[in-house]
Design an enzyme around this catalytic site. Sequence first.
Site, PDB file in Angstrom:
ATOM      1  N   ASN A 102       0.819  -1.204   0.000  1.00  0.00           N
ATOM      2  CA  ASN A 102       0.000   0.000   0.000  1.00  0.00           C
ATOM      3  C   ASN A 102       0.855   1.257   0.000  1.00  0.00           C
ATOM      4  O   ASN A 102       1.995   1.252   0.463  1.00  0.00           O
ATOM      5  CB  ASN A 102      -0.943  -0.003   1.208  1.00  0.00           C
ATOM      6  CG  ASN A 102      -1.936  -1.150   1.118  1.00  0.00           C
ATOM      7  OD1 ASN A 102      -2.125  -1.698   0.048  1.00  0.00           O
ATOM      8  ND2 ASN A 102      -2.540  -1.508   2.228  1.00  0.00           N
ATOM      9  N   VAL A 103       0.245   2.320  -0.499  1.00  0.00           N
ATOM     10  CA  VAL A 103       0.977   3.585  -0.634  1.00  0.00           C
ATOM     11  C   VAL A 103       0.337   4.647   0.255  1.00  0.00           C
ATOM     12  O   VAL A 103       0.532   5.836   0.053  1.00  0.00           O
ATOM     13  CB  VAL A 103       0.970   4.030  -2.123  1.00  0.00           C
ATOM     14  CG1 VAL A 103       1.778   3.058  -2.971  1.00  0.00           C
ATOM     15  CG2 VAL A 103      -0.457   4.139  -2.689  1.00  0.00           C
ATOM     16  N   HIS A 119       5.797  -0.647  -2.663  1.00  0.00           N
ATOM     17  CA  HIS A 119       5.429   0.116  -3.873  1.00  0.00           C
ATOM     18  C   HIS A 119       5.520   1.624  -3.645  1.00  0.00           C
ATOM     19  O   HIS A 119       4.877   2.387  -4.364  1.00  0.00           O
ATOM     20  CB  HIS A 119       4.019  -0.270  -4.331  1.00  0.00           C
ATOM     21  CG  HIS A 119       3.947  -1.681  -4.863  1.00  0.00           C
ATOM     22  ND1 HIS A 119       2.795  -2.429  -4.872  1.00  0.00           N
ATOM     23  CD2 HIS A 119       4.908  -2.477  -5.415  1.00  0.00           C
ATOM     24  CE1 HIS A 119       3.045  -3.632  -5.401  1.00  0.00           C
ATOM     25  NE2 HIS A 119       4.316  -3.679  -5.728  1.00  0.00           N
ATOM     26  N   CYS A 127      10.297  15.612  -8.232  1.00  0.00           N
ATOM     27  CA  CYS A 127      10.267  16.379  -9.481  1.00  0.00           C
ATOM     28  C   CYS A 127      10.930  15.553 -10.587  1.00  0.00           C
ATOM     29  O   CYS A 127      12.027  15.034 -10.406  1.00  0.00           O
ATOM     30  CB  CYS A 127      10.987  17.705  -9.299  1.00  0.00           C
ATOM     31  SG  CYS A 127      11.157  18.586 -10.859  1.00  0.00           S
ATOM     32  N   CYS A 130      14.260  18.023 -11.862  1.00  0.00           N
ATOM     33  CA  CYS A 130      15.463  18.267 -11.044  1.00  0.00           C
ATOM     34  C   CYS A 130      15.638  17.222  -9.944  1.00  0.00           C
ATOM     35  O   CYS A 130      16.570  17.307  -9.153  1.00  0.00           O
ATOM     36  CB  CYS A 130      15.440  19.676 -10.439  1.00  0.00           C
ATOM     37  SG  CYS A 130      14.232  19.880  -9.119  1.00  0.00           S
ATOM     38  N   CYS A 148       7.124  21.694  -9.572  1.00  0.00           N
ATOM     39  CA  CYS A 148       8.246  22.141  -8.736  1.00  0.00           C
ATOM     40  C   CYS A 148       8.586  23.592  -9.122  1.00  0.00           C
ATOM     41  O   CYS A 148       8.180  24.058 -10.190  1.00  0.00           O
ATOM     42  CB  CYS A 148       9.394  21.194  -9.078  1.00  0.00           C
ATOM     43  SG  CYS A 148      10.977  21.545  -8.367  1.00  0.00           S
ATOM     44  N   ASN A 213      -8.511 -12.734   4.330  1.00  0.00           N
ATOM     45  CA  ASN A 213      -9.073 -12.163   3.099  1.00  0.00           C
ATOM     46  C   ASN A 213     -10.511 -12.682   2.969  1.00  0.00           C
ATOM     47  O   ASN A 213     -10.765 -13.849   3.247  1.00  0.00           O
ATOM     48  CB  ASN A 213      -8.230 -12.657   1.897  1.00  0.00           C
ATOM     49  CG  ASN A 213      -8.417 -11.819   0.652  1.00  0.00           C
ATOM     50  OD1 ASN A 213      -9.538 -11.517   0.257  1.00  0.00           O
ATOM     51  ND2 ASN A 213      -7.318 -11.442   0.029  1.00  0.00           N
ATOM     52  N   PRO A 214     -11.452 -11.846   2.550  1.00  0.00           N
ATOM     53  CA  PRO A 214     -12.812 -12.375   2.347  1.00  0.00           C
ATOM     54  C   PRO A 214     -12.924 -13.294   1.129  1.00  0.00           C
ATOM     55  O   PRO A 214     -13.939 -13.973   0.946  1.00  0.00           O
ATOM     56  CB  PRO A 214     -13.680 -11.125   2.158  1.00  0.00           C
ATOM     57  CG  PRO A 214     -12.772  -9.970   2.082  1.00  0.00           C
ATOM     58  CD  PRO A 214     -11.364 -10.399   2.331  1.00  0.00           C
ATOM     59  N   ALA A 232     -10.306  -7.747   7.167  1.00  0.00           N
ATOM     60  CA  ALA A 232      -9.076  -7.607   7.947  1.00  0.00           C
ATOM     61  C   ALA A 232      -9.343  -7.062   9.355  1.00  0.00           C
ATOM     62  O   ALA A 232      -8.812  -7.588  10.340  1.00  0.00           O
ATOM     63  CB  ALA A 232      -8.104  -6.681   7.203  1.00  0.00           C
TER      64      ALA A 232
HETATM   65  P1  NAD Z   1      -5.782  -5.813  -4.969  1.00  0.00           P
HETATM   66  O1  NAD Z   1      -6.595  -4.620  -5.265  1.00  0.00           O
HETATM   67  O2  NAD Z   1      -5.226  -6.588  -6.076  1.00  0.00           O
HETATM   68  O3  NAD Z   1      -6.610  -6.867  -4.069  1.00  0.00           O
HETATM   69  C1  NAD Z   1      -7.230  -6.513  -2.892  1.00  0.00           C
HETATM   70  C2  NAD Z   1      -7.496  -7.766  -2.056  1.00  0.00           C
HETATM   71  O4  NAD Z   1      -8.102  -7.351  -0.843  1.00  0.00           O
HETATM   72  C3  NAD Z   1      -8.444  -8.798  -2.702  1.00  0.00           C
HETATM   73  O5  NAD Z   1      -7.884 -10.079  -2.580  1.00  0.00           O
HETATM   74  C4  NAD Z   1      -9.722  -8.671  -1.873  1.00  0.00           C
HETATM   75  O6  NAD Z   1     -10.430  -9.895  -1.764  1.00  0.00           O
HETATM   76  C5  NAD Z   1      -9.169  -8.241  -0.537  1.00  0.00           C
HETATM   77  N1  NAD Z   1     -10.098  -7.497   0.324  1.00  0.00           N
HETATM   78  C6  NAD Z   1     -11.135  -6.697  -0.018  1.00  0.00           C
HETATM   79  N2  NAD Z   1     -11.713  -6.188   1.085  1.00  0.00           N
HETATM   80  C7  NAD Z   1     -11.019  -6.665   2.157  1.00  0.00           C
HETATM   81  C8  NAD Z   1     -11.124  -6.482   3.560  1.00  0.00           C
HETATM   82  N3  NAD Z   1     -12.053  -5.697   4.109  1.00  0.00           N
HETATM   83  N4  NAD Z   1     -10.224  -7.123   4.345  1.00  0.00           N
HETATM   84  C9  NAD Z   1      -9.261  -7.928   3.815  1.00  0.00           C
HETATM   85  N5  NAD Z   1      -9.115  -8.118   2.494  1.00  0.00           N
HETATM   86  C10 NAD Z   1      -9.982  -7.503   1.675  1.00  0.00           C
HETATM   87  O7  NAD Z   1      -4.680  -5.308  -3.990  1.00  0.00           O
HETATM   88  P2  NAD Z   1      -3.188  -5.702  -3.890  1.00  0.00           P
HETATM   89  O8  NAD Z   1      -3.004  -7.161  -3.908  1.00  0.00           O
HETATM   90  O9  NAD Z   1      -2.679  -4.941  -2.757  1.00  0.00           O
HETATM   91  O10 NAD Z   1      -2.490  -5.143  -5.246  1.00  0.00           O
HETATM   92  C11 NAD Z   1      -2.821  -4.008  -5.954  1.00  0.00           C
HETATM   93  C12 NAD Z   1      -1.816  -2.878  -5.952  1.00  0.00           C
HETATM   94  O11 NAD Z   1      -2.559  -1.702  -5.886  1.00  0.00           O
HETATM   95  C13 NAD Z   1      -0.928  -2.805  -4.763  1.00  0.00           C
HETATM   96  O12 NAD Z   1       0.311  -3.125  -5.163  1.00  0.00           O
HETATM   97  C14 NAD Z   1      -0.934  -1.350  -4.285  1.00  0.00           C
HETATM   98  O13 NAD Z   1       0.287  -0.730  -4.670  1.00  0.00           O
HETATM   99  C15 NAD Z   1      -2.003  -0.700  -5.049  1.00  0.00           C
HETATM  100  N6  NAD Z   1      -3.090  -0.121  -4.245  1.00  0.00           N
HETATM  101  C16 NAD Z   1      -2.847   0.452  -3.028  1.00  0.00           C
HETATM  102  C17 NAD Z   1      -3.889   0.982  -2.291  1.00  0.00           C
HETATM  103  C18 NAD Z   1      -3.603   1.601  -0.935  1.00  0.00           C
HETATM  104  O14 NAD Z   1      -2.492   2.092  -0.713  1.00  0.00           O
HETATM  105  N7  NAD Z   1      -4.562   1.581   0.009  1.00  0.00           N
HETATM  106  C19 NAD Z   1      -5.191   0.930  -2.779  1.00  0.00           C
HETATM  107  C20 NAD Z   1      -5.402   0.345  -4.045  1.00  0.00           C
HETATM  108  C21 NAD Z   1      -4.336  -0.176  -4.757  1.00  0.00           C
END
Ligand code: NAD
Length: 246
Positions: A102-103, A119, A127, A130, A148, A213-214, A232
């Site tokens: 996640n980001v 990620h 930027c 630069c 920038c 995971n659901p 989660a």
């Molecule tokens: P993904 O979008 O591919 O999959 C999300 C997963 O979360 C699914 O398997 C889904 O079943 C599960 N899910 C949904 N609701 C849930 C809950 N309440 N509790 C637990 N699990 C749940 O996500 P990914 O595998 O992380 O990959 C996608 C890429 O997208 C990542 O690399 C990330 O960089 C980026 N991303 C990040 C964010 C963030 O920072 N919050 C949001 C969207 C995408």
Amino acid sequence: MDALIERAAKDITSAKYVAALTGAGISVESGIPPFRGKGGVWEKIDPSYAEINRFMRDPADVWRVLIKEMKDLIDRAKPNNGHKGLAKLEEMGILKTVITQNVDGLHQMAGNTDVIEFHGSFARLQCMMCDKTCHSREVDLSEIPPRCECGGIYRPDIIFFGEIIPPETLRRSGDIASQCDVMLVVGTSAIVQPAATMPIIAKQSGAKVIEINPERTPLTGSISDYLIMGKAGEVMNGIISVISDR
Ligand code: NAD
């Protein structure tokens, strides 16, 4: 589900080195949608918006359509019980490191201190002319794309599809995956590579892999020892209360 929560609490407390790999799903209960699946970003936006080639071709368009929307959601989001549960496990001296895809910075906001941002993070901008980096809070995002002082366009310090993971991030994550004896895999579809390899490394090195995971994922039934099917926040809450009652 209760029996599996009990089992996870036992596995976690008997382990010497617990690590977690998290994905977009852990932040869903904080109001940030995942990319894939129901309610995911790809239902509304073409996935090519996350590709580096598309960003390089037209950064203003990608800022407008994908980044600005995600950033607005992230700026409003607060850690949920999933993030708080992992922070609590660190506070208890059980969990060492969170490797997150996640980001959104929510693990650090919840209190985890060793977080590998596989990620990158939306919190930082760079930027493209630069190379100056800054915190996204310091930049006026009413103008899209943000620029920038040198006139260059800022990019978020994230890894777009088609970009490589910094070698040090990959090395450290691989080391952790091969050293841990329990890996919690929370809220990831386990499709995005090379992050999805970390549970495989953990399993091959002898660790227990516990999925939360659901939905089922490609790890379910092969790499993971068991899947606790649920959100989660709810599952982590359950695990923490079982551990705290012991
Ligand atoms: P993904 O979008 O591919 O999959 C999300 C997963 O979360 C699914 O398997 C889904 O079943 C599960 N899910 C949904 N609701 C849930 C809950 N309440 N509790 C637990 N699990 C749940 O996500 P990914 O595998 O992380 O990959 C996608 C890429 O997208 C990542 O690399 C990330 O960089 C980026 N991303 C990040 C964010 C963030 O920072 N919050 C949001 C969207 C995408």
